[in-house]
Motif scaffolding. Structure first.
Motif, short mmCIF file in Angstrom:
data_model
loop_
_atom_site.label_atom_id
_atom_site.label_comp_id
_atom_site.label_asym_id
_atom_site.label_seq_id
_atom_site.Cartn_x
_atom_site.Cartn_y
_atom_site.Cartn_z
N GLY A 1 -2.94 11.44 1.92
CA GLY A 1 -3.42 11.06 3.25
C GLY A 1 -2.33 10.27 3.96
O GLY A 1 -1.15 10.41 3.65
N SER B 1 2.40 9.95 6.91
CA SER B 1 3.72 10.48 6.51
C SER B 1 3.76 11.99 6.33
O SER B 1 4.73 12.63 6.72
N ASN C 1 -8.92 11.76 5.07
CA ASN C 1 -7.68 12.47 4.70
C ASN C 1 -7.90 13.98 4.71
O ASN C 1 -7.00 14.76 5.03
N GLY D 1 2.20 8.94 -0.62
CA GLY D 1 2.92 8.07 0.31
C GLY D 1 3.02 6.70 -0.33
O GLY D 1 2.59 6.49 -1.47
N GLY E 1 2.43 2.52 0.81
CA GLY E 1 2.11 1.56 1.85
C GLY E 1 3.12 0.43 1.87
O GLY E 1 3.83 0.21 0.88
N ALA F 1 -1.54 6.34 -3.10
CA ALA F 1 -2.92 6.86 -3.11
C ALA F 1 -3.81 5.70 -2.66
O ALA F 1 -3.50 5.06 -1.66
N LYS G 1 9.23 0.99 6.26
CA LYS G 1 9.08 1.21 4.81
C LYS G 1 10.33 0.78 4.04
O LYS G 1 10.36 0.85 2.80
C1 6PG Z 1 -4.31 6.79 2.38
C2 6PG Z 1 -3.08 7.29 1.65
C3 6PG Z 1 -2.16 6.15 1.41
C4 6PG Z 1 -0.93 6.42 2.26
C5 6PG Z 1 -0.09 5.18 2.42
C6 6PG Z 1 1.04 5.43 3.42
O1 6PG Z 1 -5.40 7.31 2.14
O2 6PG Z 1 -4.13 5.94 3.24
O3 6PG Z 1 -3.31 8.03 0.59
O4 6PG Z 1 -1.79 5.95 0.08
O5 6PG Z 1 -0.15 7.44 1.63
O6 6PG Z 1 -0.94 4.16 2.92
O7 6PG Z 1 0.47 5.72 4.67
P1 6PG Z 1 1.38 6.21 5.89
O8 6PG Z 1 1.92 7.54 5.49
O9 6PG Z 1 0.44 6.31 7.06
O10 6PG Z 1 2.47 5.18 6.08
#
Ligand code: 6PG
Length: 306
Positions: free
Chosen positions: A59, A62, A102, A181, A183, A189, A259
């Motif tokens: 989700g 990114s 997502n 991704g 955070g 996740a 990031k």
């Molecule tokens: C979610 C994602 C989460 C995401 C990171 C990065 O459900 O929010 O799985 O792990 O990959 O928060 O988020 P961005 O890509 O928006 O920076």
């Protein structure tokens, strides 16, 4: 630390013990193109060797551009969509039409535009609300998805009641490709700093609640990484680190200057997975690669750029 560059073929040649492979692209657009190309290569390889390709989508924002690229030529025509099964790395416990979902983001940017049958799309559906039944509902939603994964990946008894052979089970108890991704707080996740979920070693899928910092699960508030304010008090379900680490390939996407600090900490800082859960992702026999752009790689000591 020097980070070797990698292309699709080298991606599999990398020795897992070598740790994460890092590829730095000039900008977010070239990162998205490279990620789409890697998806195509991973799908081709899996379909060629096993007849299908199992992928868990991430989700966040990114992967959006990567999904949009996969949804149209040249990439869309290079994937045998009839052999692809789509899962998710994590999901927020919201309605599928909620902008925080997502699943909704992946359907809008990719799945609604490619010839993949509905039965090949396996969304994480979570019934947990904020009420007293939240923990029970989130846990049963996580169990339901785990049962789906185990049944699909063949890690359950066959119709005759016999378990698949150990070798066969080992090969099938894993996804081909997991997208993740990271955070700015180091989560990946829905595995958040200080979360009890970080220590889960048996379950493949776990419930998580966005809470108030260390000791409870989830980000404090709706941080910049949470699309649409999926922060405090929201239940989520997530693949566990131990299941993610069974995957054949894991691809992290991180772009943008915001990031840079967390990328530097996760890849080159002290190992502290309680504080930086993304460091838990070290596939046992698979490979993990980080696709960065110049901005998100800005603080890395050892860099290679494509
Ligand atoms: C979610 C994602 C989460 C995401 C990171 C990065 O459900 O929010 O799985 O792990 O990959 O928060 O988020 P961005 O890509 O928006 O920076």
């Amino acid at each position: 630390m020097e980070h070797p560059t990698v292309d699709g073929a080298a991606f599999h040649a990398a020795a897992p013990a070598a740790g994460p492979l890092v590829v730095v692209h000039p900008d977010a657009e070239s990162l998205a193109w490279a990620a789409a190309a890697l998806f195509v290569e991973e799908a081709r390889r899996a379909v060629e060797t096993r007849g299908c390709f199992t992928v868990a989508l991430s989700g966040g924002s990114s992967p959006e551009r990567m999904y949009q690229l996969l949804a149209r030529p040249p990439f869309s025509g290079q994937v045998s969509w009839a052999k692809v099964h789509v899962f998710w790395s994590d999901e927020r416990c919201v309605d599928v039409h909620d902008p925080r979902s997502n699943e909704s983001m992946a359907r809008k940017n990719l799945l609604d535009h490619v010839p993949i049958a509905p039965g090949q799309i396996h969304p994480m559906r979570c019934r947990a609300g904020a009420g007293a039944n939240g923990p029970r509902d989130a846990s049963s939603s996580a169990d339901d998805y785990e049962h789906l994964l185990r049944s699909f990946l063949g890690a359950t008894r066959d119709v005759g009641g016999a378990w698949p052979s150990r070798g066969e089970r080992g090969k099938r108890e894993r996804l081909d490709f997991v997208l993740l991704g990271v955070g700015t707080d180091g989560h990946t996740a829905s595995l958040f700093p200080g979360s009890d979920a970080l220590r889960e070693t048996e379950r493949w899928v776990t419930p998580v609640i966005a809470g108030d910092g260390p000791g409870s699960d989830g980000p404090v508030g709706a941080g910049p990484d949470d699309r649409g304010g999926a922060g405090r008090g929201l239940w989520r379900i997530s693949l566990t680190a131990s299941f993610i680490n069974k995957a054949a390939s894991v691809l992290f996407l991180a772009s943008g200057r915001a990031k840079a600090a967390v990328v530097g900490e996760v890849l080159e800082g002290p190992i502290d997975p309680e504080r930086l859960p993304a460091q838990l992702v070290r596939p046992q026999s698979g490979t993990v690669v980080w696709y960065l752009d110049d901005d998100s790689a800005a603080l890395l000591a050892g860099r290679s750029s494509e």
